[in-house]
Design a protein around this motif. Structure first.
Motif, mmCIF file in Angstrom:
data_model
loop_
_atom_site.group_PDB
_atom_site.id
_atom_site.type_symbol
_atom_site.label_atom_id
_atom_site.label_comp_id
_atom_site.label_asym_id
_atom_site.label_seq_id
_atom_site.Cartn_x
_atom_site.Cartn_y
_atom_site.Cartn_z
ATOM 1 N N LYS A 1 -49.724 -93.193 -17.048
ATOM 2 C CA LYS A 1 -49.129 -91.862 -16.998
ATOM 3 C C LYS A 1 -50.095 -90.805 -17.520
ATOM 4 O O LYS A 1 -50.788 -90.993 -18.498
ATOM 5 N N ASP B 1 -47.261 -86.072 -16.452
ATOM 6 C CA ASP B 1 -46.062 -86.896 -16.253
ATOM 7 C C ASP B 1 -45.167 -86.845 -17.484
ATOM 8 O O ASP B 1 -43.941 -86.753 -17.385
ATOM 9 N N ASP C 1 -43.482 -83.321 -17.879
ATOM 10 C CA ASP C 1 -42.757 -82.824 -16.707
ATOM 11 C C ASP C 1 -41.257 -82.859 -16.996
ATOM 12 O O ASP C 1 -40.669 -83.929 -17.162
ATOM 13 N N SER C 2 -40.635 -81.690 -17.035
ATOM 14 C CA SER C 2 -39.210 -81.617 -17.364
ATOM 15 C C SER C 2 -38.331 -82.290 -16.325
ATOM 16 O O SER C 2 -37.150 -82.549 -16.578
ATOM 17 N N GLY C 3 -38.897 -82.587 -15.158
ATOM 18 C CA GLY C 3 -38.129 -83.265 -14.121
ATOM 19 C C GLY C 3 -38.194 -84.779 -14.201
ATOM 20 O O GLY C 3 -37.492 -85.462 -13.454
ATOM 21 N N GLN C 4 -39.054 -85.312 -15.075
ATOM 22 C CA GLN C 4 -39.190 -86.757 -15.200
ATOM 23 C C GLN C 4 -38.433 -87.267 -16.427
ATOM 24 O O GLN C 4 -38.208 -86.539 -17.391
ATOM 25 N N ARG C 5 -38.101 -88.545 -16.383
ATOM 26 C CA ARG C 5 -37.274 -89.132 -17.434
ATOM 27 C C ARG C 5 -37.964 -89.163 -18.789
ATOM 28 O O ARG C 5 -37.296 -89.138 -19.831
ATOM 29 N N PHE C 6 -39.293 -89.218 -18.807
ATOM 30 C CA PHE C 6 -39.993 -89.317 -20.086
ATOM 31 C C PHE C 6 -39.723 -88.085 -20.950
ATOM 32 O O PHE C 6 -39.408 -88.201 -22.132
ATOM 33 N N LYS D 1 -37.313 -85.857 -20.629
ATOM 34 C CA LYS D 1 -35.891 -85.755 -20.954
ATOM 35 C C LYS D 1 -35.534 -86.700 -22.100
ATOM 36 O O LYS D 1 -34.792 -86.327 -23.020
#
Length: 252
Positions: free
Chosen positions: A55, A59, A62-67, A69
């Motif tokens: 990663k 990655d 990125d607010s759109g990825q699960r990490f 969040k």
């Protein structure tokens, strides 16, 4: 104490995280990584591990990825117990055929200094992207868990010999070959290609130091120079002993 890889596992065990590690294969490599050493340094603490091998900083931030969040949720949930956050990010952004080659000059065959091999504008642009993402992670800690200490590191002086153990990679040697980086001194310590890597790692460390100076409760730990020449698994990852020494530096 065990290392948890999902907040719900902590909830199920009735535990709260006191340490969060978020990052790349320096936390996740299947053969050797930093986690056993960090675990030894925090033996009575509950550690949450976020991220995955391969990663990039982008990655993780990125607010759109699960990490990201998961990171935000964990910081909110454990703000009262969290003492330390370790971030390992950026290596995958500058290692690899496309990324590393992009910051080297097209033809380095006539260069006489390691710094001369780099396209300074391209490196500046790449590092601005990397550190925008790392700073985003650090600022989340400062905002959501302001008492937690953040630790950053600058990897180590890897040997660009093309070796790989688990996954075939073209991380350092192949990009250098493609840009005709000279090979005087071969791969001995102090050799030209070794110095090209040292310039990269030291520059990365200078950026880390600058970021740490801008952010609250944040420390840059200079880890470069810790691993001996015979202490590498491949072009990117130390063996277990090297990782343990680096973990002790980070946790000190």
């Amino acid at each position: 104490m065990p290392i948890y890889t999902a907040p719900h596992d902590l909830y199920a065990a009735g535990m709260s995280a006191t340490v969060i590690c978020i990052g790349d294969s320096w936390f996740w490599h299947p053969v050797a990584n930093l986690m056993p050493g960090i675990q030894n340094c925090f033996m009575n603490e509950h550690i949450l591990l976020i991220g995955d091998s391969g990663k990039e900083a982008a990655d993780l931030a990125d607010s759109g990825q699960r990490f990201f969040k998961m990171f935000q949720t964990a910081l909110d949930d454990y703000a009262g117990t969290l003492t330390d956050v370790f971030i390992s990010a950026g290596g995958n952004d500058f290692a690899g055929f496309d990324d590393f080659a992009s910051i080297l000059k097209t033809d380095c065959s006539n260069e006489t200094t390691s710094a001369g091999c780099y396209d300074t504008i391209a490196m500046q642009s790449l590092f601005e992207q990397i550190f925008g993402d790392i700073e985003k992670l650090v600022r989340e800690v400062n905002l959501r868990a302001p008492n937690a200490k953040v630790r950053l590191h600058n990897y180590d002086y890897a040997i660009p010999d093309g070796r790989h153990l688990v996954v075939a990679g073209q991380w350092l040697k192949v990009p250098m070959d493609s840009r005709h980086v000279p090979q005087p001194g071969s791969l001995a310590r102090g050799g030209f290609r070794r110095e090209v890597i040292a310039t990269l790692i030291d520059t990365f460390g200078a950026w880390q130091q600058n970021l740490a100076g801008k952010c609250a409760n944040t420390t840059f730990v200079r880890t470069a120079g810790t691993v001996a020449d015979d202490g590498w698994l491949d072009e990117l990852h130390p063996k277990a002993g090297g990782f343990k020494r680096i973990a002790r530096l980070l946790a000190a």
